[in-house]
Scaffold this motif. Sequence first.
Motif, PDB file in Angstrom:
ATOM      1  N   ILE A 162      16.919  -5.194 -20.988  1.00  0.00           N
ATOM      2  CA  ILE A 162      16.004  -5.928 -21.869  1.00  0.00           C
ATOM      3  C   ILE A 162      16.516  -5.803 -23.296  1.00  0.00           C
ATOM      4  O   ILE A 162      16.700  -4.690 -23.802  1.00  0.00           O
ATOM      5  N   ASP A 163      16.765  -6.940 -23.932  1.00  0.00           N
ATOM      6  CA  ASP A 163      17.104  -6.950 -25.353  1.00  0.00           C
ATOM      7  C   ASP A 163      15.939  -7.570 -26.111  1.00  0.00           C
ATOM      8  O   ASP A 163      15.494  -8.673 -25.778  1.00  0.00           O
ATOM      9  N   LEU A 164      15.452  -6.847 -27.110  1.00  0.00           N
ATOM     10  CA  LEU A 164      14.344  -7.344 -27.927  1.00  0.00           C
ATOM     11  C   LEU A 164      14.803  -7.460 -29.374  1.00  0.00           C
ATOM     12  O   LEU A 164      15.176  -6.466 -30.009  1.00  0.00           O
ATOM     13  N   LEU A 165      14.785  -8.682 -29.903  1.00  0.00           N
ATOM     14  CA  LEU A 165      15.149  -8.964 -31.286  1.00  0.00           C
ATOM     15  C   LEU A 165      13.881  -9.342 -32.037  1.00  0.00           C
ATOM     16  O   LEU A 165      13.214 -10.315 -31.692  1.00  0.00           O
ATOM     17  N   TYR A 166      13.550  -8.565 -33.073  1.00  0.00           N
ATOM     18  CA  TYR A 166      12.266  -8.715 -33.761  1.00  0.00           C
ATOM     19  C   TYR A 166      12.482  -8.809 -35.262  1.00  0.00           C
ATOM     20  O   TYR A 166      12.978  -7.877 -35.893  1.00  0.00           O
ATOM     21  N   PHE A 167      12.107  -9.977 -35.848  1.00  0.00           N
ATOM     22  CA  PHE A 167      12.172 -10.195 -37.294  1.00  0.00           C
ATOM     23  C   PHE A 167      10.766 -10.021 -37.856  1.00  0.00           C
ATOM     24  O   PHE A 167       9.828 -10.697 -37.415  1.00  0.00           O
ATOM     25  N   SER A 168      10.600  -9.155 -38.853  1.00  0.00           N
ATOM     26  CA  SER A 168       9.268  -8.968 -39.420  1.00  0.00           C
ATOM     27  C   SER A 168       9.337  -8.350 -40.807  1.00  0.00           C
ATOM     28  O   SER A 168      10.255  -7.580 -41.106  1.00  0.00           O
TER      29      SER A 168
END
Length: 339
Positions: A162-168
Motif C-alpha cells: 500500500i502506497d499512500l501519498l497525502y498532500f496537506s
Amino acid sequence: MTAQMQYKPQWIREDFVDFLLEKVDPMLALKRIKAQVISVYPLAADMYRIKLRPSHRFNTQQYCAGQSVLVTVVVEGIRLQRSYSIIAIDAGTLILGVKVQGRVSRAMSQLKKGEVIEISQPQGEFCLHAGQEPALLIASGSGITAIYALLQQAMTQKVRQIDLLYFSRDTVLHNEIQQLAEAYPQLNYHFINTTQQKQHLDLALLKTIVPHFAHTHSYACGTPGMMQAVQYIYHGAQAEDWLHQEYFQPVMDETLEAQPVRFIRSQQAFEAKGNLLDSAEQAGLRPAHGCRMGICNTCTCTKVSGSTRNLLTGEIDHGNNVQIKLCISQAVSPLEINL
C-alpha cells in the motif's frame, strides 16, 4: 369512473407519524434513519471528527469502506443536506470527517452531545478492489477521510503493498497513519506538508513513488487542483481503467459559454454556465437535490435533447432521452430537460 371515485386519500401521513414518534423518542421514525451525536472532536482549525450512533434502520452490513452518508440538518427552519465520508464504523458507531466550508458543515461542527440528526444509508461506489493486489492511495485536504477508510480496509484485506501519498497543510489523521506505517511494513507513507514544500502532484513524483502506477489499483480523493492533476496523469498514461476517484467538489470548465436550458414540464427557461443544479437555483428554480456531488441520485432526471459534460469524468454526452445528474452536469449546447 369519476375523479372522486378514483381518489384514494392518504389517511395517515408519514411526516405526521414521524412528528408524533419524535415526541416519544427523537430517534424514532417510520422510515427515516436517525443518528444521535456521541461526540464532536476538532482535528484541525476547520476539521472535525463527529461520532454518531445511528438507529437500527442503518444497514451496517451494506457499508463498504470509502462510502459516505447524506446528512440532513435543520438550519433556521430549513432542511439542508450534504454528503460526508465515513472514516470508520466501529461497534455500530459511525465516525464522520467534516470540514467546515458551508452552512451544513458549520451546523455539524456546532452539534452537541445527545442531539439527533437524520442520515442516509451508506452510498457511493468508491470502494476498494477485492483481493491482495497492491493499492495506491492519493489524498489532499479533507479527501484524507475517504482515503483513510480505504487504508483501513486495505490492511484488513492484507493488501500486499500500500502506497499512500497525502498532500496537506495540516496534520489531520497524519499521526494515526504514521503509527500504522511504523507497525505495518507493507504500508509506504508519503506525507507532503504543503506549507513547507511546494511540491504538487505530477508525473515525475508519481513515477518516483510508484514506478508501476499505471498498472496499480489507484484511488484519489481531494481538492479540485489535485483531482485535475490525477486525471491528466492517468489519461496521459492510458491508465484510466486503474483509477478510482471520489470528489468533494466537481471541476467545472470555466471557458464554456452560458447555454439556454428549458425545463419542459414546468415550462421554465434559464441560462446555464456552471453545473445545471446551481444554474437552475440561481434562476429561482428549486429542483430536488441532495448531496450536490453526484452520489445520492436525488437530482437525476431525463435529458431530452442537447449535450452535457460530466464534471467528474469530463465525458461529453450527446444522447437524447438519457439520464443525467443536474449537480455534476454542465451544458455544452442548448438543452431540454424533462422537469
